[in-house]
Design a protein around this motif. Structure first.
Motif, short mmCIF file in Angstrom:
data_model
loop_
_atom_site.label_atom_id
_atom_site.label_comp_id
_atom_site.label_asym_id
_atom_site.label_seq_id
_atom_site.Cartn_x
_atom_site.Cartn_y
_atom_site.Cartn_z
N PRO A 1 0.85 -1.21 0.00
CA PRO A 1 0.00 0.00 0.00
C PRO A 1 0.88 1.25 0.00
CG PRO A 1 0.13 -0.92 2.20
CD PRO A 1 0.87 -1.88 1.31
N TRP A 2 0.38 2.34 -0.57
CA TRP A 2 1.14 3.58 -0.57
C TRP A 2 0.20 4.78 -0.63
CZ3 TRP A 2 1.68 7.12 -4.79
CH2 TRP A 2 0.94 6.75 -5.92
N ASN A 3 0.69 5.88 -0.04
CA ASN A 3 -0.09 7.11 -0.04
C ASN A 3 0.65 8.27 -0.68
OD1 ASN A 3 -2.51 6.25 1.53
ND2 ASN A 3 -0.98 5.85 3.12
N ASP A 4 1.99 8.21 -0.65
CA ASP A 4 2.78 9.28 -1.26
C ASP A 4 4.09 8.71 -1.79
OD1 ASP A 4 4.64 9.14 0.93
OD2 ASP A 4 3.24 10.37 2.09
N LEU A 5 4.85 9.54 -2.50
CA LEU A 5 6.08 9.06 -3.14
C LEU A 5 7.16 8.69 -2.13
CD1 LEU A 5 6.36 11.38 -6.28
CD2 LEU A 5 5.34 9.11 -6.07
N ASP A 6 7.20 9.36 -0.99
CA ASP A 6 8.19 8.99 0.02
C ASP A 6 7.93 7.59 0.56
OD1 ASP A 6 9.94 11.28 0.24
OD2 ASP A 6 8.24 12.38 1.05
N GLU A 7 6.68 7.26 0.77
CA GLU A 7 6.33 5.90 1.22
C GLU A 7 6.69 4.88 0.14
OE1 GLU A 7 2.58 3.48 3.26
OE2 GLU A 7 2.23 5.39 2.26
N LEU A 8 6.47 5.25 -1.11
CA LEU A 8 6.82 4.37 -2.23
C LEU A 8 8.33 4.13 -2.27
CD1 LEU A 8 5.21 3.03 -4.57
CD2 LEU A 8 5.91 4.96 -5.99
N ALA A 9 9.11 5.19 -2.03
CA ALA A 9 10.57 5.05 -2.02
C ALA A 9 11.02 4.13 -0.89
CB ALA A 9 11.21 6.43 -1.88
N GLY A 10 10.34 4.21 0.26
CA GLY A 10 10.68 3.33 1.37
C GLY A 10 10.44 1.86 1.03
N HIS A 11 9.35 1.59 0.35
CA HIS A 11 9.08 0.21 -0.08
C HIS A 11 10.14 -0.26 -1.08
CE1 HIS A 11 5.42 0.09 2.10
NE2 HIS A 11 4.69 0.85 1.26
N ALA A 12 10.53 0.61 -2.01
CA ALA A 12 11.54 0.24 -3.01
C ALA A 12 12.86 -0.09 -2.33
CB ALA A 12 11.71 1.37 -4.01
N LEU A 13 13.25 0.70 -1.35
CA LEU A 13 14.51 0.44 -0.65
C LEU A 13 14.44 -0.88 0.12
CD1 LEU A 13 17.32 1.41 0.10
CD2 LEU A 13 16.30 2.68 2.02
N GLU A 14 13.28 -1.15 0.74
CA GLU A 14 13.10 -2.41 1.47
C GLU A 14 13.25 -3.62 0.55
OE1 GLU A 14 9.36 -5.10 2.93
OE2 GLU A 14 9.06 -2.96 2.58
N LEU A 15 12.66 -3.52 -0.62
CA LEU A 15 12.60 -4.69 -1.51
C LEU A 15 13.83 -4.85 -2.40
CD1 LEU A 15 8.85 -4.32 -2.55
CD2 LEU A 15 9.82 -6.08 -1.06
N TYR A 16 14.49 -3.74 -2.73
CA TYR A 16 15.60 -3.81 -3.69
C TYR A 16 16.96 -3.48 -3.06
CZ TYR A 16 12.07 -3.82 -7.39
OH TYR A 16 11.01 -4.14 -8.20
#
Length: 391
Positions: free
Chosen positions: A83-98
Motif C-alpha cells: 500500500p502507498w499514499n505518497d512518493l516517500d512511502e513508495l521510495a521506502g518500499h523500493a529500498l526495502e525490496l531492492y
C-alpha cells in the motif's frame, strides 16, 4: 502466498482474437496442471494480457522452475504488493525490496501507472531514482541495461513491485499446434529437434529404432523421459520402440553399398508412418541437417521424404553442429548424448550423394519388405510416465 505475473509469448498475442484466446487458455490450463502437481494450493488466474500465479512460499522455487520451462511463457516476475499514499512511502518500499540487490550494481527505474493518478510515470521514476542513489548503495543509473531493473506498476493505493524476473521458453502453449512423432536416437540432434517441436507447441511422441540392444534402449528411454518431464509434462505421450536388427540385416544383405544410408532412412520413415497414424500424428520429426552426412544432401533428403506421405519436419536443417551441441547443453540433454555410444547400423564405403530414383526403385523391388512389417508389428508402446519409474 507468493504471487507471479506471467507474460504470454508475444507471437501468441498477434493472432486473431479467437486464436489468441485459445492459445492463452491452453497455457493457463497447462500451468494449472503442472502447478497442481507441485502443490494443491497453487492457483492460476488468466487475464487478456497476462496470467497470475499464486503459490505457497515453500514451493516458490519449484514454481519458478515450472514457469521457466513451460512453452508459451515469455517472461515472469515475482510480485510484492504494497500500500502507498505518497512518493516517500513508495521510495521506502523500493529500498526495502531492492536495497540488498542494489549494492554496488547499476539500476534503472521503470514505472507504469493507471490513469487518474496526479503525476506522470517519468516524474515517479526520477524521484525514486534520486532517492535510491542517495542511499549510496547502487553504483550508477543505467536505463539501457541495468543490472537491477526496478519495475513498478502503480494503481490507486497499491503498488506492484516486480522484485525477481525470469525468462520463459517462449514458443506456443503445448497442445495448440497438434501432435508429432519424433525419431530419436539419444544423440544431440534428435533431442534438440524434439525440444524444438515441444517449444513450438506440438505434443511430441518419441519413436526409437533399436539398433544397439537393450542397453541402448534404456539410455534413450531415460533421455526421452528427461525431455518430456522437463518441457512437456502437461501432456502424456508415448515412447515407441521398434526392433530393427532384422531390417538392418536384410539391408546389409540385399542393398547395394552406395545406397544403404538412404535406404535405411527410407525404412525409418516407412515404419514410422503407420505408428504416427495410430498416434494421430500428421507429422514426423528428425534431427537431420543439410550436408551433415552423405545421406543428407538435398537430393537424398528429397529421396528419403518420398517414403512417406506425412509431413517431415527437420528443425535443425540449416543449423551447424556446434550450435546444436550448444543448445543441447542449454536444455540439459548434452550429458545424455555425451554418454551415448554411436550406433551405426550400416556404413557404406562409397555412399551416394545423389540417389537415382530408378536405381532406388530397383533396390526396393528386391527387398523383403515383410521384415519391416514384422518390425512394426512388434513395436512396443510405453506411456512416458512409466519411464520415470525406470529412472
Amino acid at each position: 502466498m507468493q504471487e507471479f505475473e506471467v507474460k504470454y509469448y508475444p507471437e501468441m498475442l498477434l493472432k486473431s482474437r479467437s486464436v489468441r484466446r485459445y492459445c492463452c487458455q491452453r497455457l493457463g490450463w497447462n500451468l494449472e496442471k503442472l502447478l497442481k502437481a507441485v502443490h494443491p494450493d497453487c492457483r492460476v488466474q488468466r487475464e487478456w494480457a497476462r496470467l497470475w500465479v499464486t503459490c505457497p512460499e515453500v514451493v516458490k522455487e519449484a514454481v519458478w522452475e515450472v514457469l521457466s520451462t513451460t512453452p508459451g511463457v515469455d517472461q515472469f516476475s515475482r510480485i510484492e504488493r504494497r500500500p502507498w499514499n505518497d512518493l516517500d512511502e513508495l521510495a521506502g518500499h523500493a529500498l526495502e525490496l531492492y536495497g540488498e540487490a542494489l549494492e554496488g550494481r547499476s539500476f534503472g527505474v521503470r514505472v507504469k501507472r493507471e490513469k487518474g493518478l496526479p503525476f506522470r510515470s517519468g516524474e515517479v521514476e526520477r524521484f525514486l531514482g534520486a532517492k535510491l542513489l542517495e542511499t549510496g548503495l547502487p553504483s550508477k543509473v543505467d536505463l539501457t541495461r541495468p543490472e537491477v531493473p526496478v519495475r513498478i506498476r502503480l494503481t490507486a493505493g497499491e503498488a506492484w513491485f516486480h522484485v525477481d524476473h525470469g525468462k520463459g521458453l517462449g514458443g506456443f502453449a503445448l497442445g495448440t499446434q497438434g501432435a508429432c512423432l519424433s525419431l530419436v536416437s539419444g544423440g544431440y540432434d534428435s533431442s534438440v529437434a524434439s525440444f524444438s517441436t515441444i517449444r513450438r507447441g506440438l505434443v511430441t511422441h518419441f519413436l526409437f529404432f533399436n539398433l544397439g540392444g537393450a542397453a541402448h534402449e534404456r539410455a534413450v528411454r531415460r533421455h526421452a523421459h528427461y525431455l518430456w518431464r522437463r518441457y512437456g509434462a502437461s501432456h502424456p505421450v508415448q515412447f515407441v520402440s521398434v526392433p530393427f536388427e532384422e531390417v538392418v540385416g536384410a539391408i546389409l544383405e540385399k542393398v547395394s553399398d552406395g545406397y544403404m544410408g538412404v535406404f535405411i532412412k527410407r525404412c525409418f520413415l516407412k515404419a514410422a508412418t503407420p505408428i504416427a497414424r495410430r498416434l494421430k500424428c500428421p507429422a514426423l520429426v528428425t534431427g537431420e541437417a543439410v550436408a551433415q552426412v552423405a545421406s543428407q544432401t538435398l537430393v537424398n533428403l528429397q529421396a528419403i521424404d518420398t517414403a512417406t506421405d506425412l509431413l517431415v519436419i527437420r528443425p535443425l536443417v540449416t543449423m551447424d553442429k556446434r550450435v546444436v551441441i550448444q543448445q543441447a547443453d542449454a536444455i540439459g540433454t548434452r550429458a545424455f548424448a555425451d554418454r551415448m555410444p554411436e550406433y551405426c547400423a550400416v556404413i557404406s564405403k562409397s555412399p551416394t550423394i545423389a540417389a537415382d530414383p530408378e536405381k532406388l526403385a530397383a533396390e526396393e523391388a528386391d527387398f523383403p519388405w515383410e521384415v519391416l512389417e514384422r518390425a512394426v508389428e512388434q513395436a512396443t508402446y510405453t506411456p512416458i510416465t512409466e519411464l520415470g519409474e525406470e529412472s
